[in-house]
Design a protein around this motif. Sequence first.
Motif, PDB file in Angstrom:
ATOM      1  N   CYS A 116      46.472  -4.274 -54.794  1.00 13.61           N
ATOM      2  CA  CYS A 116      45.840  -3.095 -54.196  1.00 13.61           C
ATOM      3  C   CYS A 116      46.591  -2.648 -52.947  1.00 13.61           C
ATOM      4  CB  CYS A 116      44.378  -3.397 -53.846  1.00 13.61           C
ATOM      5  SG  CYS A 116      43.273  -3.416 -55.282  1.00 13.61           S
ATOM      6  N   ALA A 117      46.980  -3.602 -52.121  1.00 17.76           N
ATOM      7  CA  ALA A 117      47.728  -3.270 -50.906  1.00 17.76           C
ATOM      8  C   ALA A 117      49.058  -2.618 -51.265  1.00 17.76           C
ATOM      9  CB  ALA A 117      47.956  -4.520 -50.067  1.00 17.76           C
ATOM     10  N   GLY A 118      49.748  -3.173 -52.250  1.00 16.20           N
ATOM     11  CA  GLY A 118      51.025  -2.611 -52.682  1.00 16.20           C
ATOM     12  C   GLY A 118      50.872  -1.209 -53.236  1.00 16.20           C
ATOM     13  N   LEU A 119      49.819  -1.000 -54.014  1.00 14.43           N
ATOM     14  CA  LEU A 119      49.568   0.314 -54.597  1.00 14.43           C
ATOM     15  C   LEU A 119      49.233   1.335 -53.510  1.00 14.43           C
ATOM     16  CD1 LEU A 119      49.381   1.831 -57.273  1.00 14.43           C
ATOM     17  CD2 LEU A 119      46.963   1.173 -57.409  1.00 14.43           C
ATOM     18  N   ALA A 120      48.436   0.921 -52.527  1.00 16.68           N
ATOM     19  CA  ALA A 120      48.087   1.819 -51.421  1.00 16.68           C
ATOM     20  C   ALA A 120      49.326   2.275 -50.670  1.00 16.68           C
ATOM     21  CB  ALA A 120      47.117   1.120 -50.467  1.00 16.68           C
ATOM     22  N   GLU A 121      50.235   1.337 -50.397  1.00 12.17           N
ATOM     23  CA  GLU A 121      51.454   1.693 -49.676  1.00 12.17           C
ATOM     24  C   GLU A 121      52.364   2.583 -50.515  1.00 12.17           C
ATOM     25  OE1 GLU A 121      51.955   1.180 -46.521  1.00 12.17           O
ATOM     26  OE2 GLU A 121      50.152  -0.036 -46.267  1.00 12.17           O
TER      27      GLU A 121
END
Length: 296
Positions: A112-117
Amino acid sequence: MKRYVSIDIGGTAIKYGVLDGNGALVCRKEMRTESYKGGMSILAKAVGIVERYCETEAVDGICISTAGMVDTNKGEIFHAAPLIPRYAGIKFKETMENRFHIPCEVENDVNCAGLAEAVSGASKGSTSSLMLTVGTGIGGCAIIDGKVFRGFSNSACEVGYMHMAGSDFQTLGAASILSRKVAEWKNEPTEKWNGYRIFNDALKGDILCIRAIDEMTDVLGQGIANICYVLNPEVVVLGGGIMSQEEYLKGRVEKAVEKYLIPSIASRTRIAFAKHRNNAGMLGAFYHFMQRQSLQ
């Protein structure tokens, strides 16, 4: 406008709130995870969060970011570290959809963090990126053409377990190693040291704190280089609480990566620091929800 409840479940805190259809945070709150109580307790907390929002407004979707390995099709946990007992087997999607009759999607927190960035943060516009969250352990996520690369069995990029120097990447390079090293070198209790104090003292010239940070960044550089040899990402995004020290760390990490990565690759690999910080999980869970729902 539509409303989506987003829940980010970490080992220490559960961050949650409501986002609108454009991914803007309408409200945000936190509660303690109390992970020692186990998976069913966390599931009950998540259900309670959705229940409270449903009492006051129409909810169009439930977006969940969580620690542990996630089967995104089933929306359930299939493996989790001992930090959260009895977490494997928890069926978030099935429970939420049966209870509220609202679509629910679940994804791993680092993904999720990677996708947000990748969608709206430090790696926006890139065709391939690597996200590393550096905290108690080290988590990894690869984004290719705007989508999380999950591998054959939903366990791609579990880079923390990567073997290095007779140990593994996260044991040697995670932020938690800083406190242990400095306390040991100074012959003091570990409780007296945390990342904030170590960086603060390093800025004041403390030789042992500087040495511990340099050793950590060297390990990070080696680990990042090894992953880059396989994935060749355009951008490597670093996140986690310790990465708030961007001004101190950026040059050191870049230098460490250049030490272990051949120039032809290093010169074309950008090191960036996460922009979304504490909201990354909630935002990434929303983006994951929208991607999944668009396929149905």
